[in-house]
Scaffold this motif. Structure first.
Motif, mmCIF file in Angstrom:
data_model
loop_
_atom_site.group_PDB
_atom_site.id
_atom_site.type_symbol
_atom_site.label_atom_id
_atom_site.label_comp_id
_atom_site.label_asym_id
_atom_site.label_seq_id
_atom_site.Cartn_x
_atom_site.Cartn_y
_atom_site.Cartn_z
ATOM 1 N N UNK A 327 -6.692 -10.792 -16.917
ATOM 2 C CA UNK A 327 -5.718 -10.278 -15.946
ATOM 3 C C UNK A 327 -5.504 -11.286 -14.816
ATOM 4 N N UNK A 328 -6.547 -12.049 -14.487
ATOM 5 C CA UNK A 328 -6.410 -13.058 -13.429
ATOM 6 C C UNK A 328 -5.451 -14.165 -13.874
ATOM 7 N N UNK A 329 -5.644 -14.683 -15.087
ATOM 8 C CA UNK A 329 -4.770 -15.758 -15.585
ATOM 9 C C UNK A 329 -3.332 -15.269 -15.717
ATOM 10 N N UNK A 330 -3.188 -14.036 -16.210
ATOM 11 C CA UNK A 330 -1.847 -13.467 -16.355
ATOM 12 C C UNK A 330 -1.174 -13.378 -14.979
ATOM 13 N N UNK A 340 6.396 -13.647 -8.743
ATOM 14 C CA UNK A 340 6.060 -12.258 -8.407
ATOM 15 C C UNK A 340 4.538 -12.135 -8.358
ATOM 16 N N UNK A 341 4.043 -11.466 -7.317
ATOM 17 C CA UNK A 341 2.595 -11.284 -7.227
ATOM 18 C C UNK A 341 2.217 -9.841 -7.555
ATOM 19 N N UNK A 342 1.288 -9.705 -8.509
ATOM 20 C CA UNK A 342 0.691 -8.413 -8.887
ATOM 21 C C UNK A 342 -0.821 -8.606 -8.758
ATOM 22 N N UNK A 343 -1.572 -7.539 -8.591
ATOM 23 C CA UNK A 343 -3.022 -7.715 -8.441
ATOM 24 C C UNK A 343 -3.698 -7.682 -9.817
ATOM 25 N N UNK A 344 -4.526 -8.688 -10.134
ATOM 26 C CA UNK A 344 -5.244 -8.653 -11.413
ATOM 27 C C UNK A 344 -6.121 -7.405 -11.492
#
Ligand SMILES: Cc1ncc(COP(=O)(O)O)c(C=O)c1O
Length: 382
Positions: A327-330, A340-344
């Motif tokens: 999820x971090x790499x994604x 766009x920033x989403x939280x891992x």
């Protein structure tokens, strides 16, 4: 001298949400859908009450638990809204829900005791539990739509279990528990030497029906956490509440007193306005969140992402497992390639791996722009 810092403090880390946000915040033209705070201003009449408090010199210490009229208003509010009955000596006004959680855990947790948490979960609990020398025990809720249940909890109960955290409506998943689900947990726990810490900070942001608190069925064993950060868009005023039977609050007040003496007197006056004249302030915000949730949810579904439809709070938690990345790499790739920033999801324990959190506490316009970018990114990825 750093080696003299307490090992428990050295071992905890800054929250993964903050870390990710700090890492990407300075990127130009970034649309951030990461933040867990309302985008509305604090309602005008609440701000006025705060200003009046200053003008009237209401600027001294108050009763440690908060001034009586405010405590009574907090009790009236949760009686009217959720059918919970507490006396004014059974509530403490705290520095946000965060401090309510801190004094709760410090009051009830002995070293080596265990605290059951649903995974994935808000990252604010684990460090506080560890600072008490207690142990967080995660229960995987992914196969049950992120909902903790009596069946899932039962195998984890043992003589060290001291507490179960029920954080519903949930950050990061947006799901809530039904009355029946809560009742079953209450039945399982009733009479055992176990506390329920029920974090209900999103109780005013429920989209399908009413909010229910487990305290209705398990009052003597429950500590209810709430506050005005989310319901009244007052994150910076730092007003939280802890409701518990007086045999709990009479001990908790000692921890609170030696920690902060009392919450800001000015914020307390603003809180009184929020809970009285502003007791329905959340309604307009709630209807806008709901509209945004429906919009963002359907956009994610159209993109082919698997996601639970939220029933509260202001987060969506889609699965990104199909892309075979952490999820971090994604999330980092989405920042770099789509802006766009989403939280891992990994910020919400190991059980959040394979997901990302999208906050819809942003205008429809910002959401649309962000989701357009995400859609283009996913199309190119295929
Ligand atoms: C589940 C949950 N509990 C507690 C808090 C902390 O709330 P406060 O700002 O009132 O300290 C948050 C904030 O994001 C939250 O999401």
């Amino acid at each position: 001298m750093e080696h003299l810092i307490h090992s428990r403090v050295k071992n905890i880390e800054i929250s993964g949400i903050r870390r990710f946000f700090n890492m990407v915040a300075n990127r130009p033209d970034l649309i951030s859908l990461t933040i867990g705070q309302p985008d509305f201003p604090t309602p005008e009449h609440i701000k006025e009450a705060g200003k009046e408090a200053i003008t009237d010199n209401f600027t001294t210490y108050t009763h440690n638990a908060g001034f009586l009229e405010l405590r009574q208003a907090a009790c009236d509010f949760i009686l009217e809204k959720y059918g919970l009955y507490y006396d004014s000596d059974e509530v403490i006004v705290t520095v946000g829900a965060s401090q309510a959680l801190d004094i709760t855990f410090r009051t009830i947790l002995e070293e080596e005791t265990e605290v059951i948490l649903p995974g994935p979960v808000y990252p604010g609990y684990e460090p506080l539990i560890q600072l008490c020398g207690a142990k967080p025990v995660y229960v995987d809720t992914r196969s049950n739509g992120f909902r903790l249940s009596a069946e899932l909890i039962a195998p984890y109960l043992n003589e060290r279990t001291r507490c179960i955290v029920l954080p519903y409506p949930s950050n990061p998943t947006g799901v809530t528990l039904s009355e029946q689900e809560l009742q079953k947990i209450a039945e399982l726990v009733k009479g055992r030497p176990i506390w329920i810490v029920s974090d209900e900070i999103y109780s005013e942001l429920v989209y399908n029906g009413e909010h229910h608190s487990i305290a209705k069925w398990l009052r003597e064993q429950t500590i209810v956490i709430n506050g005005l950060s989310k319901s009244h868009s007052m994150t910076g005023w730092r007003i939280g509440f802890v409701f518990a039977p007086s045999f709990v609050t009479k001990h908790m007040i000692k921890v609170h007193q030696y920690s902060v003496s009392c919450t800001s007197s000015v914020s307390q006056k603003a809180a009184l306005a929020a809970l009285t004249a502003g007791k329905n302030d959340a309604e307009t915000m709630r209807s806008q969140y709901k509209e945004r949730m429906e919009y963002a949810y359907h956009r994610l579904i159209k993109m082919g992402l698997e996601v639970e439809k939220p029933s509260g709070a202001f987060y969506l938690f889609p699965s990104i497992a199909a892309f075979g990345q952490s999820s971090f790499d994604f999330a980092l790739d989405v920042v770099n390639k789509a802006g766009v920033a989403l939280v891992p999801g990994s910020a919400f324990s190991e059980y959040g791996e394979g997901y990302v959190r999208l906050s819809y506490a942003y205008s429809l316009d910002t959401l649309k722009k962000g989701l357009d970018r995400l859609e283009r990114y996913l199309k190119e990825k295929q």
